[in-house]
Motif scaffolding. Structure first.
Motif, PDB file in Angstrom:
ATOM      1  N   GLU A 168       0.990  -1.307  -0.171  1.00  0.00           N
ATOM      2  CA  GLU A 168      -0.098  -0.179   0.101  1.00  0.00           C
ATOM      3  C   GLU A 168       0.658   1.464   0.522  1.00  0.00           C
ATOM      4  O   GLU A 168       0.355   2.152  -0.790  1.00  0.00           O
ATOM      5  CB  GLU A 168      -0.764   0.094   1.165  1.00  0.00           C
ATOM      6  N   CYS A 169       2.169   1.773   0.656  1.00  0.00           N
ATOM      7  CA  CYS A 169       2.917   2.439   0.214  1.00  0.00           C
ATOM      8  C   CYS A 169       3.601   2.399  -1.144  1.00  0.00           C
ATOM      9  O   CYS A 169       3.999   1.573  -1.625  1.00  0.00           O
ATOM     10  CB  CYS A 169       4.703   2.096   1.404  1.00  0.00           C
ATOM     11  N   PRO A 170       3.341   3.522  -1.920  1.00  0.00           N
ATOM     12  CA  PRO A 170       3.090   4.130  -3.354  1.00  0.00           C
ATOM     13  C   PRO A 170       5.390   3.879  -2.906  1.00  0.00           C
ATOM     14  O   PRO A 170       5.723   4.331  -2.575  1.00  0.00           O
ATOM     15  CB  PRO A 170       3.095   5.888  -3.121  1.00  0.00           C
ATOM     16  N   HIS A 171       5.568   3.767  -4.456  1.00  0.00           N
ATOM     17  CA  HIS A 171       7.075   3.246  -4.619  1.00  0.00           C
ATOM     18  C   HIS A 171       7.786   4.582  -3.972  1.00  0.00           C
ATOM     19  O   HIS A 171       8.610   4.116  -3.766  1.00  0.00           O
ATOM     20  CB  HIS A 171       6.990   2.987  -6.048  1.00  0.00           C
ATOM     21  N   ILE A 172       6.880   5.619  -4.979  1.00  0.00           N
ATOM     22  CA  ILE A 172       8.388   6.808  -4.603  1.00  0.00           C
ATOM     23  C   ILE A 172       8.528   7.585  -3.329  1.00  0.00           C
ATOM     24  O   ILE A 172       9.296   7.677  -2.599  1.00  0.00           O
ATOM     25  CB  ILE A 172       7.376   8.173  -5.198  1.00  0.00           C
ATOM     26  N   ILE A 173       7.608   6.661  -2.362  1.00  0.00           N
ATOM     27  CA  ILE A 173       7.708   7.390  -1.153  1.00  0.00           C
ATOM     28  C   ILE A 173       8.638   5.400  -0.253  1.00  0.00           C
ATOM     29  O   ILE A 173       9.854   6.127   0.421  1.00  0.00           O
ATOM     30  CB  ILE A 173       6.129   6.713  -0.007  1.00  0.00           C
ATOM     31  N   SER A 174       8.389   4.974  -0.458  1.00  0.00           N
ATOM     32  CA  SER A 174       9.321   3.788  -0.246  1.00  0.00           C
ATOM     33  C   SER A 174      11.057   3.542  -0.949  1.00  0.00           C
ATOM     34  O   SER A 174      11.675   3.762  -0.177  1.00  0.00           O
ATOM     35  CB  SER A 174       9.354   2.065  -1.288  1.00  0.00           C
ATOM     36  N   ARG A 175      11.132   4.139  -1.987  1.00  0.00           N
ATOM     37  CA  ARG A 175      12.205   5.017  -2.838  1.00  0.00           C
ATOM     38  C   ARG A 175      13.386   6.224  -1.684  1.00  0.00           C
ATOM     39  O   ARG A 175      13.802   6.480  -1.074  1.00  0.00           O
ATOM     40  CB  ARG A 175      12.658   5.837  -4.476  1.00  0.00           C
ATOM     41  N   LYS A 176      12.330   6.939  -0.923  1.00  0.00           N
ATOM     42  CA  LYS A 176      12.799   8.355  -0.497  1.00  0.00           C
ATOM     43  C   LYS A 176      13.366   7.806   0.913  1.00  0.00           C
ATOM     44  O   LYS A 176      14.338   8.147   1.506  1.00  0.00           O
ATOM     45  CB  LYS A 176      10.806   9.127  -0.479  1.00  0.00           C
ATOM     46  N   LEU A 177      12.520   6.689   1.401  1.00  0.00           N
ATOM     47  CA  LEU A 177      12.874   5.683   3.070  1.00  0.00           C
ATOM     48  C   LEU A 177      14.265   5.342   2.721  1.00  0.00           C
ATOM     49  O   LEU A 177      14.745   5.706   3.698  1.00  0.00           O
ATOM     50  CB  LEU A 177      11.788   5.361   3.560  1.00  0.00           C
ATOM     51  N   MET A 178      14.115   4.096   1.673  1.00  0.00           N
ATOM     52  CA  MET A 178      14.891   4.123   1.196  1.00  0.00           C
ATOM     53  C   MET A 178      16.524   4.986   1.077  1.00  0.00           C
ATOM     54  O   MET A 178      17.502   4.859   1.248  1.00  0.00           O
ATOM     55  CB  MET A 178      15.367   2.670   0.477  1.00  0.00           C
ATOM     56  N   LYS A 179      15.869   5.592   0.540  1.00  0.00           N
ATOM     57  CA  LYS A 179      17.738   6.742   0.286  1.00  0.00           C
ATOM     58  C   LYS A 179      17.753   7.738   0.640  1.00  0.00           C
ATOM     59  O   LYS A 179      18.993   8.189   1.544  1.00  0.00           O
ATOM     60  CB  LYS A 179      17.396   7.252  -1.155  1.00  0.00           C
TER      61      LYS A 179
END
Length: 286
Positions: A168-179
């Motif tokens: 449910e977490c958008p990909h752009i948010i996942s990338r933000k968290l990881m980066k």
């Protein structure tokens, strides 16, 4: 093929250069293998928990490195830590779909979520006071969903999944968290993403900044501290580094008399930053 030709028909100088290059390559391979083995041995011996504590040392020195961009010349509190430095327009837009669950939430659902503890305390309390205005309600819902996700993300420590916060977490948010909120570490022959103490401090700073935007630039730091599972001294260090005025919270709804909550206020002019307490004062020379 070129190396074989040099071996068969090359001059003495070319053959010496070939041997030298091969020896260097072997040496490089040996060194790489040795470093890899040494790193693996350290991880096996100390364990990931101990390594997390080791990585933590980098943030003790200077918390300010991990704060959101601060505009000291801001004319209004909302411009000190700008909203777009917390969430870009594209990230904000991506939150529309997952935050819809908050936009349409009922009092009964809030009660059930509170019983289940499915969200952090700050979010559960703020969901009770969503604005009636459609645009304002949607904005606050997006902010609360991202704040809740940030706090849950801070619990993970070592991240092994590509999308750790679920589908449910958008990909752009996942990338933000990881980066933006993980450090890279070596483990079992591969690189992993780690939430070190320094990254937890960074997450906390962004959580505080977002909470300030949600709460008209005054927020209960103790609630956030408990949600982040931090010691009070750590939370106060981060809040003061963010130039907040810290005071005791009195008379806030829901607080018991014996609860010593701390209130953080972002107001202008910003308090003057004090020098680090770790720096020793020089003795005056007579």
């Amino acid at each position: 093929q070129m190396d074989l030709c040099i071996e068969a028909f090359g001059t003495s100088k070319q053959k010496r250069a070939l041997n030298s290059r091969r020896m260097n390559a072997v040496g490089s391979d040996i060194l790489t293998t040795a470093v890899t083995k040494a790193a693996a041995n350290v991880i096996d011996a100390k364990g990931v928990t101990a390594l997390i504590q080791d990585v933590a040392q980098d943030d003790v020195q200077n918390i300010s490195v991990f704060l959101p961009p601060c505009n000291e010349d801001a004319d209004k509190p909302e411009n000190v830590y700008k909203f777009e430095d917390i969430l870009s327009s594209a990230e904000y837009e991506a939150l529309r779909v997952p935050a819809a669950v908050f936009v349409n939430i009922t009092p009964e659902e809030i009660t059930k979520k509170t019983e289940d503890k499915s969200h952090c305390s700050f979010v559960l309390e703020e969901l009770k006071f969503l604005p009636a205005d459609e645009k304002s309600r949607d904005h606050k819902a997006r902010c609360l969903w991202f704040l809740d996700t940030l706090i849950k993300f801070s619990y993970l420590k070592v991240i092994k999944k590509k999308h750790p916060m679920g589908p449910e977490c958008p990909h752009i948010i996942s990338r933000k968290l990881m980066k933006n909120f993980t450090s890279l570490t070596y483990n079992n022959g591969s690189i992993q993403n780690l939430i070190s103490a320094s990254m937890k401090a960074k997450i906390t700073a962004y959580v505080i900044a977002l909470a300030l935007h949600i709460n008209n630039f005054q927020t209960d730091l103790t609630v956030l501290q408990n949600d982040m599972k931090l010691q009070e001294s750590r939370m106060m260090d981060i809040a003061k580094a963010m130039r907040l005025k810290v005071s005791k919270a009195k008379g806030l709804p829901g607080l018991e008399d014996d609860q010593n909550h701390k209130l953080g206020t972002l107001s202008l002019p910003l308090p003057v930053q004090k020098a680090s307490g770790n720096q020793r004062k020089r003795k005056k020379m007579n």
